[in-house]
Structure formats: C-alpha cells, structure tokens
Design a protein around this motif. Structure first.
Motif, mmCIF file in Angstrom:
data_model
loop_
_atom_site.group_PDB
_atom_site.id
_atom_site.type_symbol
_atom_site.label_atom_id
_atom_site.label_comp_id
_atom_site.label_asym_id
_atom_site.label_seq_id
_atom_site.Cartn_x
_atom_site.Cartn_y
_atom_site.Cartn_z
ATOM 1 N N ARG A 124 -3.462 9.330 -7.721
ATOM 2 C CA ARG A 124 -4.556 9.732 -6.830
ATOM 3 C C ARG A 124 -4.441 9.097 -5.440
ATOM 4 N N ILE A 125 -3.211 8.953 -4.975
ATOM 5 C CA ILE A 125 -3.004 8.471 -3.601
ATOM 6 C C ILE A 125 -2.178 9.531 -2.878
ATOM 7 N N SER A 126 -2.440 9.723 -1.595
ATOM 8 C CA SER A 126 -1.760 10.855 -0.968
ATOM 9 C C SER A 126 -0.623 10.506 -0.014
ATOM 10 N N GLY A 127 -0.641 9.315 0.564
ATOM 11 C CA GLY A 127 0.421 8.979 1.514
ATOM 12 C C GLY A 127 0.419 9.949 2.683
ATOM 13 N N HIS A 128 1.342 9.809 3.611
ATOM 14 C CA HIS A 128 1.468 10.836 4.642
ATOM 15 C C HIS A 128 2.920 11.032 5.032
ATOM 16 N N ILE A 129 3.205 12.255 5.459
ATOM 17 C CA ILE A 129 4.591 12.634 5.768
ATOM 18 C C ILE A 129 4.775 12.688 7.280
ATOM 19 N N THR A 130 5.839 12.072 7.756
ATOM 20 C CA THR A 130 6.176 12.152 9.180
ATOM 21 C C THR A 130 7.577 12.751 9.308
ATOM 22 N N GLY A 131 7.918 13.165 10.532
ATOM 23 C CA GLY A 131 9.209 13.813 10.747
ATOM 24 C C GLY A 131 8.986 15.304 10.665
ATOM 25 N N ASP A 132 9.518 16.045 11.618
ATOM 26 C CA ASP A 132 9.252 17.483 11.608
ATOM 27 C C ASP A 132 10.525 18.272 11.354
ATOM 28 N N GLY A 133 11.650 17.553 11.176
ATOM 29 C CA GLY A 133 12.884 18.275 10.920
ATOM 30 C C GLY A 133 13.497 18.870 12.183
ATOM 31 N N LYS A 134 12.771 18.801 13.320
ATOM 32 C CA LYS A 134 13.353 19.331 14.564
ATOM 33 C C LYS A 134 14.112 18.208 15.268
ATOM 34 N N LYS A 135 13.342 17.223 15.740
ATOM 35 C CA LYS A 135 14.007 16.123 16.460
ATOM 36 C C LYS A 135 14.870 15.294 15.507
ATOM 37 N N SER A 136 14.249 14.887 14.397
ATOM 38 C CA SER A 136 15.041 14.111 13.442
ATOM 39 C C SER A 136 15.293 15.027 12.266
ATOM 40 N N SER A 137 16.369 14.784 11.564
ATOM 41 C CA SER A 137 16.688 15.698 10.466
ATOM 42 C C SER A 137 16.136 15.169 9.147
ATOM 43 N N VAL A 138 15.292 14.134 9.221
ATOM 44 C CA VAL A 138 14.740 13.620 7.967
ATOM 45 C C VAL A 138 13.211 13.556 7.985
ATOM 46 N N PHE A 139 12.660 13.555 6.791
ATOM 47 C CA PHE A 139 11.215 13.422 6.602
ATOM 48 C C PHE A 139 10.953 12.096 5.905
ATOM 49 N N GLN A 140 9.864 11.438 6.299
ATOM 50 C CA GLN A 140 9.472 10.196 5.634
ATOM 51 C C GLN A 140 8.129 10.388 4.947
ATOM 52 N N LEU A 141 8.051 9.893 3.740
ATOM 53 C CA LEU A 141 6.780 9.866 3.019
ATOM 54 C C LEU A 141 6.362 8.408 2.955
ATOM 55 N N LYS A 142 5.201 8.071 3.550
ATOM 56 C CA LYS A 142 4.798 6.661 3.681
ATOM 57 C C LYS A 142 3.477 6.380 2.976
ATOM 58 N N TYR A 143 3.415 5.189 2.408
ATOM 59 C CA TYR A 143 2.176 4.705 1.789
ATOM 60 C C TYR A 143 1.854 3.358 2.401
ATOM 61 N N ALA A 144 0.579 3.166 2.778
ATOM 62 C CA ALA A 144 0.164 1.904 3.392
ATOM 63 C C ALA A 144 -0.562 1.037 2.379
ATOM 64 N N LYS A 145 -0.591 -0.242 2.689
ATOM 65 C CA LYS A 145 -1.376 -1.262 2.008
ATOM 66 C C LYS A 145 -1.755 -1.054 0.546
ATOM 67 N N SER A 146 -3.047 -0.795 0.260
ATOM 68 C CA SER A 146 -3.473 -0.785 -1.144
ATOM 69 C C SER A 146 -2.812 0.341 -1.929
ATOM 70 N N ASP A 147 -2.565 1.486 -1.281
ATOM 71 C CA ASP A 147 -1.868 2.581 -1.952
ATOM 72 C C ASP A 147 -0.432 2.177 -2.254
ATOM 73 N N SER A 148 0.160 1.508 -1.291
ATOM 74 C CA SER A 148 1.514 1.005 -1.440
ATOM 75 C C SER A 148 1.617 0.076 -2.654
ATOM 76 N N LEU A 149 0.639 -0.788 -2.779
ATOM 77 C CA LEU A 149 0.620 -1.756 -3.872
ATOM 78 C C LEU A 149 0.486 -1.066 -5.232
ATOM 79 N N LYS A 150 -0.403 -0.073 -5.307
ATOM 80 C CA LYS A 150 -0.557 0.699 -6.556
ATOM 81 C C LYS A 150 0.772 1.307 -6.977
ATOM 82 N N LEU A 151 1.450 1.865 -6.001
ATOM 83 C CA LEU A 151 2.705 2.544 -6.241
ATOM 84 C C LEU A 151 3.793 1.565 -6.688
ATOM 85 N N LEU A 152 3.894 0.456 -5.972
ATOM 86 C CA LEU A 152 4.942 -0.523 -6.289
ATOM 87 C C LEU A 152 4.754 -1.136 -7.674
ATOM 88 N N ARG A 153 3.514 -1.322 -8.072
ATOM 89 C CA ARG A 153 3.271 -1.893 -9.405
ATOM 90 C C ARG A 153 3.705 -0.937 -10.506
#
Length: 221
Positions: free
Chosen positions: A163-192
């Motif tokens: 139940r955490i959503s994270g956010h996606i950056t990168g549009d595939g135009k300028k950079s050829s990659v997309f990043q999916l990022k999770y911050a702080k408490s969501d990050s911790l849930k995921l890492l555990r």
C-alpha cells in the motif's frame, strides 16, 4: 549427453528465494544471446558474480570483459542452457530486453527476493540532510529500468503488497531510463520486506549503506 537422451540443463529450474534473487539480477544485469541458448551475466563486482552463481547453484568459469564507453573492466559469466533460456523467455525476459521487458511471471511469495536481486543489479539508495528543514534527514530507495512497462509493473506489484505508491521520474526522452523512488517511511517498509530476518543473498555493500543511513535516524532493518 548420450544421443536420444533428454537435454539436461545446467540450472535446476525450481523457484526458491535464491532462484528468484537470480532472476532479479538477470533482469537488471543479464542478457539472453540472440542465438537462443546462451545466458550472460555481467558485473563489475566479484561478490555479485559469486552471488549469481550461488543463487543458481552452478559452477561456470568467469571471464573479463571491457564494457561501456569508458572500457571499464567487468566480469562476465556466460553459459549455454537451452532449457533455462526458454524458461526465461516464458517468464518475460527477452533477448533485447532493456526497453521491451514488461512484467515478470513469478510466484507471489518470492516477489521480494526477486526485488532484492533487481535492487542489487540496478537499484540504489541515497540519503542526505535537507537544508530547508531543520534536522530533516531524507532517505530514498530507487529502482531503475529502461522499460516504462517494467517500472510500472514493479510499482503496481509493490503497491498491491505494501500500500505504498512511490513515484516515477524520467520521461524516456532526455534520459533513456525511468526511476521508481520511495522516500523515508515507505522506503523503510519496503526495505524490511526486501531484507528478511532469515539468511538471504544480497550485495553486502548496498545493505551496509542502507544500515548506516538508517542508524542516523535510529532505525534498523
């Protein structure tokens, strides 16, 4: 083998935490040769190569390659295994996978082992003190892919489970990659979830970096 006997693969195709971890590594740092039989895995780190071989319980010689525009030295494992190759195709890997890879078919209970492999291959974590807020420590976990469908699939699978959503950056135009990022408490849930209490394969360096950052805010895995 003898003529007429069934082809026997090097890799035992059976899902387990280690097997799922190896699939995660292959999705990020592996490739399927166009010839329909060779599986290739490349990494600059000996520990990553050793973990990959251990995860699949295979012994294969390791060679050197020079890769990338800087011709950096890396280590390379290559082995022929038609059965494993076809299995990889059947779960969603493709010979020219980086842009086209979509969802990976794997048993739900091994998803976080797969994700840890994906993180050790292409992911990263980073942290910093945010100067705009007094004593605000920022901590991120990030996954990277050149395929938008794949990164959306990862995001959805994680959302379903935690139940955490994270956010996606990168549009595939300028950079050829997309990043999916999770911050702080969501990050911790995921890492555990990614680093279970029981023994598991992981890249030591990445885990240590996470543990050091978390200790700053009095958290642990």
């Amino acid at each position: 083998g003898k003529r007429g006997s069934k082809p026997k693969g090097k890799v035992k195709i059976k899902w387990s935490p280690n097997f799922a971890y190896a699939i995660g590594l292959l999705v990020s740092d592996g490739c399927l040769s166009p010839n329909g039989r060779h599986v290739i895995f490349v990494s600059k780190e000996r520990e990553q190569i050793n973990n990959f071989l251990k995860a699949l319980s295979i012994q294969v010689s390791v060679g050197n390659v020079y890769s990338g525009y800087k011709r950096k030295k890396a280590l390379r494992v290559q082995f022929g295994d038609v059965l494993f190759y076809h299995f990889l195709l059947s779960i969603g890997l493709t010979p020219n996978k980086s842009k086209t890879i979509g969802k990976i078919k794997l048993p739900a209970k091994y998803f976080f082992d797969f994700l840890r492999g994906s993180f050790d291959g292409d992911g990263s974590s980073y942290s910093y003190w945010d100067p705009r807020w007094r004593s605000s420590f920022m901590f991120y976990t990030e996954f990277v892919s050149a395929s938008k469908i794949h990164i959306l699939w990862l995001q959805e699978e994680i959302r379903k489970r935690l139940r955490i959503s994270g956010h996606i950056t990168g549009d595939g135009k300028k950079s050829s990659v997309f990043q999916l990022k999770y911050a702080k408490s969501d990050s911790l849930k995921l890492l555990r979830k990614m680093y279970p209490r029981k023994r598991a394969l992981y890249l030591e360096r990445k885990r240590l970096k996470i543990e050091r950052a978390l200790s700053i805010v009095g958290e642990r895995l």
